[in-house]
Design an enzyme around this catalytic site. Structure first.
Site, PDB file in Angstrom:
ATOM      1  N   GLY A  95      38.985  44.859  46.317  1.00 38.74           N
ATOM      2  CA  GLY A  95      39.440  44.739  44.720  1.00 38.74           C
ATOM      3  C   GLY A  95      38.745  44.326  44.177  1.00 38.74           C
TER       4      GLY A  95
ATOM      5  N   SER B  33      38.458  46.535  41.311  1.00 38.10           N
ATOM      6  CA  SER B  33      38.391  47.560  40.188  1.00 38.10           C
ATOM      7  C   SER B  33      37.545  46.546  38.869  1.00 38.10           C
ATOM      8  CB  SER B  33      39.523  48.332  39.949  1.00 38.10           C
ATOM      9  OG  SER B  33      40.526  47.608  40.061  1.00 38.10           O
TER      10      SER B  33
ATOM     11  N   ASP C  24      44.949  49.856  51.005  1.00 41.95           N
ATOM     12  CA  ASP C  24      45.574  48.640  50.422  1.00 41.95           C
ATOM     13  C   ASP C  24      45.189  47.914  52.088  1.00 41.95           C
ATOM     14  OD1 ASP C  24      46.925  46.587  51.419  1.00 41.95           O
ATOM     15  OD2 ASP C  24      48.770  47.621  50.742  1.00 41.95           O
TER      16      ASP C  24
ATOM     17  N   ASN D 122      37.928  40.480  48.495  1.00 38.59           N
ATOM     18  CA  ASN D 122      38.159  39.476  46.818  1.00 38.59           C
ATOM     19  C   ASN D 122      39.775  39.637  46.943  1.00 38.59           C
ATOM     20  OD1 ASN D 122      37.643  38.326  43.633  1.00 38.59           O
ATOM     21  ND2 ASN D 122      38.564  40.802  44.087  1.00 38.59           N
TER      22      ASN D 122
ATOM     23  N   SER E  49      40.857  29.538  46.399  1.00 39.59           N
ATOM     24  CA  SER E  49      40.992  28.792  44.896  1.00 39.59           C
ATOM     25  C   SER E  49      41.324  27.598  45.475  1.00 39.59           C
ATOM     26  CB  SER E  49      42.090  29.938  45.091  1.00 39.59           C
ATOM     27  OG  SER E  49      42.771  29.207  43.689  1.00 39.59           O
TER      28      SER E  49
ATOM     29  N   TYR F  61      50.983  30.881  47.214  1.00 36.81           N
ATOM     30  CA  TYR F  61      48.986  31.296  46.843  1.00 36.81           C
ATOM     31  C   TYR F  61      48.391  30.322  47.740  1.00 36.81           C
ATOM     32  CZ  TYR F  61      44.788  32.762  44.206  1.00 36.81           C
ATOM     33  OH  TYR F  61      43.660  32.632  43.570  1.00 36.81           O
TER      34      TYR F  61
ATOM     35  N   ALA G  87      48.880  29.016  50.213  1.00 31.46           N
ATOM     36  CA  ALA G  87      49.355  27.864  51.551  1.00 31.46           C
ATOM     37  C   ALA G  87      48.257  29.842  52.005  1.00 31.46           C
ATOM     38  CB  ALA G  87      50.633  28.778  52.026  1.00 31.46           C
TER      39      ALA G  87
ATOM     40  N   LYS H   1      45.321  30.599  50.112  1.00 32.41           N
ATOM     41  CA  LYS H   1      43.940  30.637  50.112  1.00 32.41           C
ATOM     42  C   LYS H   1      43.662  28.960  51.226  1.00 32.41           C
ATOM     43  CE  LYS H   1      43.436  33.773  46.702  1.00 32.41           C
ATOM     44  NZ  LYS H   1      42.374  34.620  47.158  1.00 32.41           N
TER      45      LYS H   1
END
Ligand code: NAP
Length: 247
Positions: A9, A11, A63, A90, A142, A155, A157, A159
């Site tokens: 991830g 770009s 993916d 990432n 996070s 999210y 859960a 992280k």
């Protein structure tokens, strides 16, 4: 020989900053994104910036929630670069909403992209790193994974799981010379956080001791340290990068 780093991830946002920083550190760089179209535009710009440091930089569309696509990417990297020395997990997404209104498919999608991807990429790259008897893995967790956050059941859960996976990876591969650590950013200015309302952003700012948001480069510098020889005896750790959010 130059090390090879895969940053998923990468770009845009934090991933792009990490790619450029590791290029500056002398690593050859693999830039990944789910979309070939994004790689042809934004990804190509990141690759060009990396090459300015005299390293090789290539883009690969995959993916990372799909094991077969990860397998094809890691095989391609091994063929093209000869090694995989650094993996930065990432890639991540948010699909926020209060739990009572959160659909099951939205929950599952965030878990698949943020959490399952870490299993896919770590398993595949660690197999190569084990044979080399060295490697560095850094996972993007996070503060939501450490403390929870209303509206982010999916999210937080994912992280929280990434933090547990970091410690398990550190324990499984420590004796093979592979370290695995996580960084837990707070509020970093990227396309991901641009989506929040002004009200949400201001509420967050009140809680940050440094009274400003973080920049992607401030995450990249910590990742750079964790990937360096200076961090040779640091593993299984979670470093918060939040401007003092949690105190
Ligand atoms: P971002 O700007 O939204 O960038 C995320 C990147 O991941 C994009 O390039 C995106 O590709 C890519 N991606 C999404 N799904 C993918 C998939 N299935 N396979 C491959 N690539 C995929 O996010 P960011 O703010 O830089 O965040 C990077 C990481 O840091 C994430 O794991 C995030 O959870 C974590 N984090 C961020 C913050 C923050 O405040 N920004 C705080 C804590 C943790 P497309 O461009 O094609 O969508």
């Amino acid at each position: 020989m130059a090390k090879t780093a895969i940053i998923t991830g990468s770009s845009r946002g934090i991933g792009a900053a990490i790619a450029k920083r590791l290029a500056k550190d002398g690593c050859n760089i693999v830039i990944n994104d789910v979309s070939q179209e994004v790689l042809d535009t934004a990804g190509a710009e990141v690759a060009a910036a990396c090459r300015e440091f005299g390293v090789r930089a290539e883009c690969y569309a995959a993916d990372v929630s799909d094991y077969a696509q990860c397998e094809a990417m890691v095989k391609w990297v091994k063929e093209q670069f000869g090694t995989v020395d650094v993996l930065v997990n990432n890639a991540g997404i948010t699909r926020d909403g209060l739990m009572v209104r959160m659909d099951e498919d939205v929950y599952d999608m965030v878990i698949r992209i943020n959490q399952k991807s870490v299993f896919n990429m770590t398993k595949l790259c660690a197999a190569i790193m084990m044979r080399q008897k060295s490697g560095r893995i850094v996972n993007l967790a996070s503060v939501a994974g450490l403390y929870g956050n209303p509206g982010q059941m999916n999210y937080s859960a994912s992280k929280g799981a990434v933090i547990a996976m970091t410690k398990t990876t550190a324990k499984e591969f420590g004796s093979r010379g592979i370290t695995c650590n996580a960084v837990a950013p707070g509020f970093i200015q990227t396309p991901m956080t641009d989506k929040l309302t002004d009200e949400q952003k201001n509420a967050m700012l009140q809680m940050i001791a440094m009274k400003r948001y973080g920049q992607p480069e401030e995450v990249a510098s910590v990742v750079s340290f964790l990937c360096s020889d200076d961090a040779s005896y640091v593993t299984g750790q979670v470093i918060e990068i939040s401007g003092g959010l949690s105190m």
